[in-house]
Design an enzyme around this catalytic site. Structure first.
Site, mmCIF file in Angstrom:
data_model
loop_
_atom_site.group_PDB
_atom_site.id
_atom_site.type_symbol
_atom_site.label_atom_id
_atom_site.label_comp_id
_atom_site.label_asym_id
_atom_site.label_seq_id
_atom_site.Cartn_x
_atom_site.Cartn_y
_atom_site.Cartn_z
ATOM 1 C CG PHE A 162 2.737 5.074 7.482
ATOM 2 C CD1 PHE A 162 4.067 5.348 7.753
ATOM 3 C CD2 PHE A 162 2.270 3.801 7.720
ATOM 4 C CE1 PHE A 162 4.919 4.365 8.253
ATOM 5 C CE2 PHE A 162 3.104 2.806 8.211
ATOM 6 C CZ PHE A 162 4.431 3.093 8.484
ATOM 7 C CE LYS A 163 2.132 14.190 9.547
ATOM 8 N NZ LYS A 163 3.271 13.474 10.172
ATOM 9 C CB THR A 179 -4.594 3.853 -2.749
ATOM 10 O OG1 THR A 179 -4.889 3.658 -4.122
ATOM 11 C CG2 THR A 179 -3.115 3.641 -2.515
#
Ligand code: 3DU
Length: 217
Positions: free
Chosen positions: A61-62, A69
């Site tokens: 998901f880089k 977050t």
């Protein structure tokens, strides 16, 4: 991730049945399956658990956000059944450390992108690659992502990170890189997508890469 075949499948298909069929076929040839936005956006997060029957799952998901977050994203990905998550490194040490801390608590892996394999990575990313590699080593990430399209950069990055961290390397086949060259340059695993999942015989395509790697290790 156990080091056996040294091949990671990048499963960028967008159909659930196709993803399952290909995973079944190549399971014996891969040490992990890397999934990313194409497959997860098309099918949903539960595909992670479904494919984890065949091989450990690395979620590409880089992730590139503030520490809190990053941690929240990684929590969800691990909860879905992934063994590892790929993060961008350019967000800096605190964002990375938040993810590594969580991963260590859960005995999972964080892999950090140093510079990417495509030509555009030379615009901005390459200048940061060595600093990101050092940061990944300092943070005790599990490994880094470095480009099979530029094996000389893999050798440079290996010098910086030493032998504790793994190098996993995309860019073999469709992007022009060679599996044997990048393993010789210092990569631990190659990541291969289109050359396998677009083949009429994915298992034979995977076997060919595994055999090529075996000749140089
Ligand atoms: O080019 P292929 O089809 O073999 O796929 C390579 C995969 O690796 C694909 O999922 C891509 O998003 C990912 N990747 C890179 O290609 C280059 C990087 O620097 C990082 C990830």
């Amino acid at each position: 991730m156990e080091k056996n075949t040294r091949l990671i499948l990048a499963l960028d298909v967008t159909d659930r049945d196709e993803a399952i069929q290909i995973s079944e076929k190549v399971a014996g040839y891969v040490d992990a399956i890397k999934i990313g936005y194409p497959l997860v956006l098309a099918t949903g997060m539960d595909i992670i658990g479904q494919l984890s029957k065949y091989a450990p799952i690395i979620a590409d998901f880089k992730v590139a956000d503030i520490p809190n977050t990053n941690r929240l994203i990684c929590e969800q990905v691990f909860k879905a059944g992934a063994d590892g998550v790929i993060l961008q490194g350019f967000t800096g040490h605190d964002s990375l450390e938040a993810a590594v801390k969580l991963a260590k608590e859960q005995k999972k892996d964080i892999y950090v992108v140093t510079e990417m394999s495509h030509p555009g990575a030379l615009d901005f990313m390459q200048q940061a690659g060595e600093g990101i590699a050092k940061m990944a080593a300092d943070a005790k990430a599990s490994g880094v992502i470095a480009p099979a399209t530029r094996p000389e950069r893999v050798t440079e990055i290996r010098k910086i990170i030493g032998s504790e961290l793994s190098i996993i390397s995309p860019g073999v086949g469709a992007q022009g890189g060679s599996a044997s060259d990048v393993i010789k340059a210092g990569a631990d695993w190659v990541i291969v997508g289109r050359s396998i999942y677009q083949s009429n015989e994915p298992e034979m395509a995977a076997k060919k890469i595994v055999d090529e790697i075996k000749e140089v290790i």
